[in-house]
Design a protein around this motif. Structure first.
Motif, PDB file in Angstrom:
ATOM      1  N   MET A   1      42.387  -0.183  51.785  1.00 54.41           N
ATOM      2  CA  MET A   1      42.176   0.268  53.256  1.00 54.41           C
ATOM      3  C   MET A   1      41.359   0.591  53.585  1.00 54.41           C
ATOM      4  O   MET A   1      42.262   2.124  52.467  1.00 54.41           O
ATOM      5  CB  MET A   1      43.847  -0.445  53.342  1.00 54.41           C
ATOM      6  CG  MET A   1      43.718  -0.212  55.028  1.00 54.41           C
ATOM      7  SD  MET A   1      45.363  -0.510  55.828  1.00 54.41           S
ATOM      8  CE  MET A   1      45.703  -1.836  56.015  1.00 54.41           C
ATOM      9  N   THR A   2      40.663   0.998  54.657  1.00 54.19           N
ATOM     10  CA  THR A   2      40.316   2.545  54.982  1.00 54.19           C
ATOM     11  C   THR A   2      41.018   2.270  56.667  1.00 54.19           C
ATOM     12  O   THR A   2      40.528   1.694  57.081  1.00 54.19           O
ATOM     13  CB  THR A   2      38.669   2.246  54.872  1.00 54.19           C
ATOM     14  OG1 THR A   2      37.997   1.625  53.352  1.00 54.19           O
ATOM     15  CG2 THR A   2      38.199   3.252  55.321  1.00 54.19           C
ATOM     16  N   THR A   3      40.853   3.287  56.501  1.00 52.31           N
ATOM     17  CA  THR A   3      40.988   3.742  58.129  1.00 52.31           C
ATOM     18  C   THR A   3      40.555   5.267  58.432  1.00 52.31           C
ATOM     19  O   THR A   3      40.430   5.848  58.069  1.00 52.31           O
ATOM     20  CB  THR A   3      42.761   4.100  58.275  1.00 52.31           C
ATOM     21  OG1 THR A   3      43.631   3.314  58.087  1.00 52.31           O
ATOM     22  CG2 THR A   3      43.001   4.674  60.251  1.00 52.31           C
ATOM     23  N   LEU A   4      39.835   4.914  59.746  1.00 51.36           N
ATOM     24  CA  LEU A   4      38.840   5.613  60.606  1.00 51.36           C
ATOM     25  C   LEU A   4      39.840   6.507  61.419  1.00 51.36           C
ATOM     26  O   LEU A   4      40.728   5.816  62.497  1.00 51.36           O
ATOM     27  CB  LEU A   4      37.875   5.462  61.638  1.00 51.36           C
ATOM     28  CG  LEU A   4      37.328   6.104  62.081  1.00 51.36           C
ATOM     29  CD1 LEU A   4      36.523   7.183  61.549  1.00 51.36           C
ATOM     30  CD2 LEU A   4      36.399   5.427  63.004  1.00 51.36           C
ATOM     31  N   VAL A   5      39.808   7.631  61.072  1.00 47.68           N
ATOM     32  CA  VAL A   5      40.750   8.547  62.017  1.00 47.68           C
ATOM     33  C   VAL A   5      40.294   9.637  62.974  1.00 47.68           C
ATOM     34  O   VAL A   5      39.664  10.501  62.333  1.00 47.68           O
ATOM     35  CB  VAL A   5      41.765   9.540  60.866  1.00 47.68           C
ATOM     36  CG1 VAL A   5      42.492  10.478  62.483  1.00 47.68           C
ATOM     37  CG2 VAL A   5      42.775   8.906  60.644  1.00 47.68           C
ATOM     38  N   ILE A   6      40.680   9.486  64.484  1.00 52.97           N
ATOM     39  CA  ILE A   6      39.782  10.649  65.345  1.00 52.97           C
ATOM     40  C   ILE A   6      41.129  11.666  65.657  1.00 52.97           C
ATOM     41  O   ILE A   6      42.273  11.261  65.606  1.00 52.97           O
ATOM     42  CB  ILE A   6      39.501   9.396  66.945  1.00 52.97           C
ATOM     43  CG1 ILE A   6      38.523   8.189  66.614  1.00 52.97           C
ATOM     44  CG2 ILE A   6      38.383  10.216  67.660  1.00 52.97           C
ATOM     45  CD1 ILE A   6      37.134   8.621  65.705  1.00 52.97           C
ATOM     46  N   GLY A  24      48.067   6.057  49.490  1.00 50.62           N
ATOM     47  CA  GLY A  24      47.060   5.631  48.588  1.00 50.62           C
ATOM     48  C   GLY A  24      46.248   5.005  49.391  1.00 50.62           C
ATOM     49  O   GLY A  24      45.446   4.313  48.829  1.00 50.62           O
ATOM     50  N   GLU A  25      45.936   5.247  50.941  1.00 49.12           N
ATOM     51  CA  GLU A  25      44.622   4.445  51.538  1.00 49.12           C
ATOM     52  C   GLU A  25      43.493   5.391  51.456  1.00 49.12           C
ATOM     53  O   GLU A  25      44.179   6.824  51.440  1.00 49.12           O
ATOM     54  CB  GLU A  25      45.600   4.562  53.272  1.00 49.12           C
ATOM     55  CG  GLU A  25      46.849   4.173  52.713  1.00 49.12           C
ATOM     56  CD  GLU A  25      46.404   2.052  53.027  1.00 49.12           C
ATOM     57  OE1 GLU A  25      45.234   1.841  53.291  1.00 49.12           O
ATOM     58  OE2 GLU A  25      47.644   1.723  53.199  1.00 49.12           O
ATOM     59  N   HIS A  26      42.464   4.573  51.605  1.00 45.35           N
ATOM     60  CA  HIS A  26      41.275   5.471  52.423  1.00 45.35           C
ATOM     61  C   HIS A  26      40.925   6.052  53.513  1.00 45.35           C
ATOM     62  O   HIS A  26      41.094   5.277  54.775  1.00 45.35           O
ATOM     63  CB  HIS A  26      39.628   4.744  51.283  1.00 45.35           C
ATOM     64  CG  HIS A  26      39.628   4.686  50.311  1.00 45.35           C
ATOM     65  ND1 HIS A  26      38.606   5.287  49.238  1.00 45.35           N
ATOM     66  CD2 HIS A  26      40.600   3.661  49.369  1.00 45.35           C
ATOM     67  CE1 HIS A  26      39.325   4.634  48.376  1.00 45.35           C
ATOM     68  NE2 HIS A  26      40.320   3.599  48.157  1.00 45.35           N
ATOM     69  N   VAL A  27      40.677   7.113  53.953  1.00 43.15           N
ATOM     70  CA  VAL A  27      40.341   7.714  55.047  1.00 43.15           C
ATOM     71  C   VAL A  27      39.367   8.239  55.220  1.00 43.15           C
ATOM     72  O   VAL A  27      38.495   9.106  54.716  1.00 43.15           O
ATOM     73  CB  VAL A  27      41.439   8.880  55.309  1.00 43.15           C
ATOM     74  CG1 VAL A  27      41.150   9.150  57.119  1.00 43.15           C
ATOM     75  CG2 VAL A  27      42.909   8.118  55.051  1.00 43.15           C
ATOM     76  N   ARG A  28      38.971   7.762  57.007  1.00 41.57           N
ATOM     77  CA  ARG A  28      37.008   8.438  56.812  1.00 41.57           C
ATOM     78  C   ARG A  28      37.996   8.986  58.356  1.00 41.57           C
ATOM     79  O   ARG A  28      38.310   8.720  59.412  1.00 41.57           O
ATOM     80  CB  ARG A  28      36.289   7.569  57.306  1.00 41.57           C
ATOM     81  CG  ARG A  28      36.090   6.533  56.270  1.00 41.57           C
ATOM     82  CD  ARG A  28      34.920   5.158  56.934  1.00 41.57           C
ATOM     83  NE  ARG A  28      34.209   4.396  56.260  1.00 41.57           N
ATOM     84  CZ  ARG A  28      33.398   3.360  56.293  1.00 41.57           C
ATOM     85  NH1 ARG A  28      33.090   3.179  57.573  1.00 41.57           N
ATOM     86  NH2 ARG A  28      33.373   2.125  54.822  1.00 41.57           N
ATOM     87  N   ALA A  29      37.476  10.656  58.272  1.00 39.20           N
ATOM     88  CA  ALA A  29      38.504  11.763  59.231  1.00 39.20           C
ATOM     89  C   ALA A  29      36.979  12.466  60.047  1.00 39.20           C
ATOM     90  O   ALA A  29      36.033  12.948  59.146  1.00 39.20           O
ATOM     91  CB  ALA A  29      38.734  12.378  58.470  1.00 39.20           C
ATOM     92  N   ILE A  30      37.128  12.120  60.997  1.00 42.57           N
ATOM     93  CA  ILE A  30      36.196  12.712  62.201  1.00 42.57           C
ATOM     94  C   ILE A  30      36.484  14.118  63.097  1.00 42.57           C
ATOM     95  O   ILE A  30      37.591  14.086  63.398  1.00 42.57           O
ATOM     96  CB  ILE A  30      35.808  11.810  63.735  1.00 42.57           C
ATOM     97  CG1 ILE A  30      34.455  10.398  62.837  1.00 42.57           C
ATOM     98  CG2 ILE A  30      34.609  12.886  64.579  1.00 42.57           C
ATOM     99  CD1 ILE A  30      34.022   9.468  63.861  1.00 42.57           C
TER     100      ILE A  30
END
Length: 239
Positions: A1-6, A24-30
């Motif tokens: 699972m991939t989560t975008l965190v603002i 164990g999750e994938h994260v895109r962090a702005i």
């Protein structure tokens, strides 16, 4: 699972990133500055750091950042300074929420994307009849007029509640409402309620940032917990 965190470099956002990576999750962090992320997180190979001001990201680029994400989590807020509270962008949280939702809908994902918005117990869920004293209502009305961040929080939640609603094919949402935020080093027991059990103005409870982050991560990670609160605005207190 991939989560975008603002708002990933904020006090709660960093904790949320840590919680998600720990599961164990994938994260895109702005983040505005890459250096704002702790080195222990920045070197994690499941974290993608996007160095940008969310306010200046174009709609086209935002759609690319959202593409492939299973969830979006917003811990965005205003800096507690004169500039942060009273100068543009006064609708930072609302406009970002709206643009993120629009980006998801534009991408037409095959699966519904979870959207978790960090908000405040001072904001009422207008789907419910929440018991508020006359004094509480008066103070909230003044805050709405005098403090743009409060109105921004209300409007962001309203966008999810009324514009997205509960039957959207691309987005489902939960608005998390902590009370007075405090710092603690470890998650602790919490109580969750559909509506506040005390006045956020006259008898505020406490909610640690790590507990907010832990609950937001659980919503994203645990489908059973998500189904319990989807389309609602749970209030979280430290036990």
């Amino acid at each position: 699972m991939t989560t975008l965190v603002i708002g990933a470099s904020g006090a709660t956002g960093r904790l949320l990133v840590e919680q998600l990576l720990g599961r164990g999750e994938h994260v895109r962090a702005i983040v505005r500055e890459r250096g704002a992320m702790p080195e222990t997180l920045a070197t994690n190979d499941r974290l993608t750091i996007i160095e940008a001001s969310v306010w200046h990201i174009s709609d086209q680029v935002m759609a690319e950042y959202v593409r492939g994400c299973d969830a979006i989590a917003s811990c965005l807020g205003h800096n507690l300074s004169f500039k942060g509270m009273f100068l543009p962008p006064r609708q930072l949280v609302t406009d970002t929420t709206r643009r993120l939702c629009s980006a998801v809908q534009k991408n037409k994902p095959e699966r519904t994307v979870k959207f978790v918005l960090m908000n405040t117990a001072g904001n009422s869920n207008r789907d419910l009849v929440e018991q508020l004293s006359t004094g509480h209502k008066c103070v909230i009305s003044l805050l709405r007029l005098l403090l743009p961040p409060h109105a921004d929080n209300e409007d962001a939640a309203e966008h999810l509640r009324t514009r997205i609603g509960r039957n959207d094919d691309t987005i489902s949402w939960v608005v998390v409402r902590p009370d007075a935020l405090i710092d603690e080093s470890e998650p602790s027991d919490v109580t969750l309620h559909a509506s506040p059990t005390r006045s956020a103005i006259f008898n505020a409870g406490e909610t640690s940032r790590i507990n907010v982050a832990d609950f937001m991560a659980t919503l994203i990670d645990d489908d059973a917990v998500w189904e319990r609160w989807v389309g609602q605005m749970p209030v979280i207190y430290n036990s």
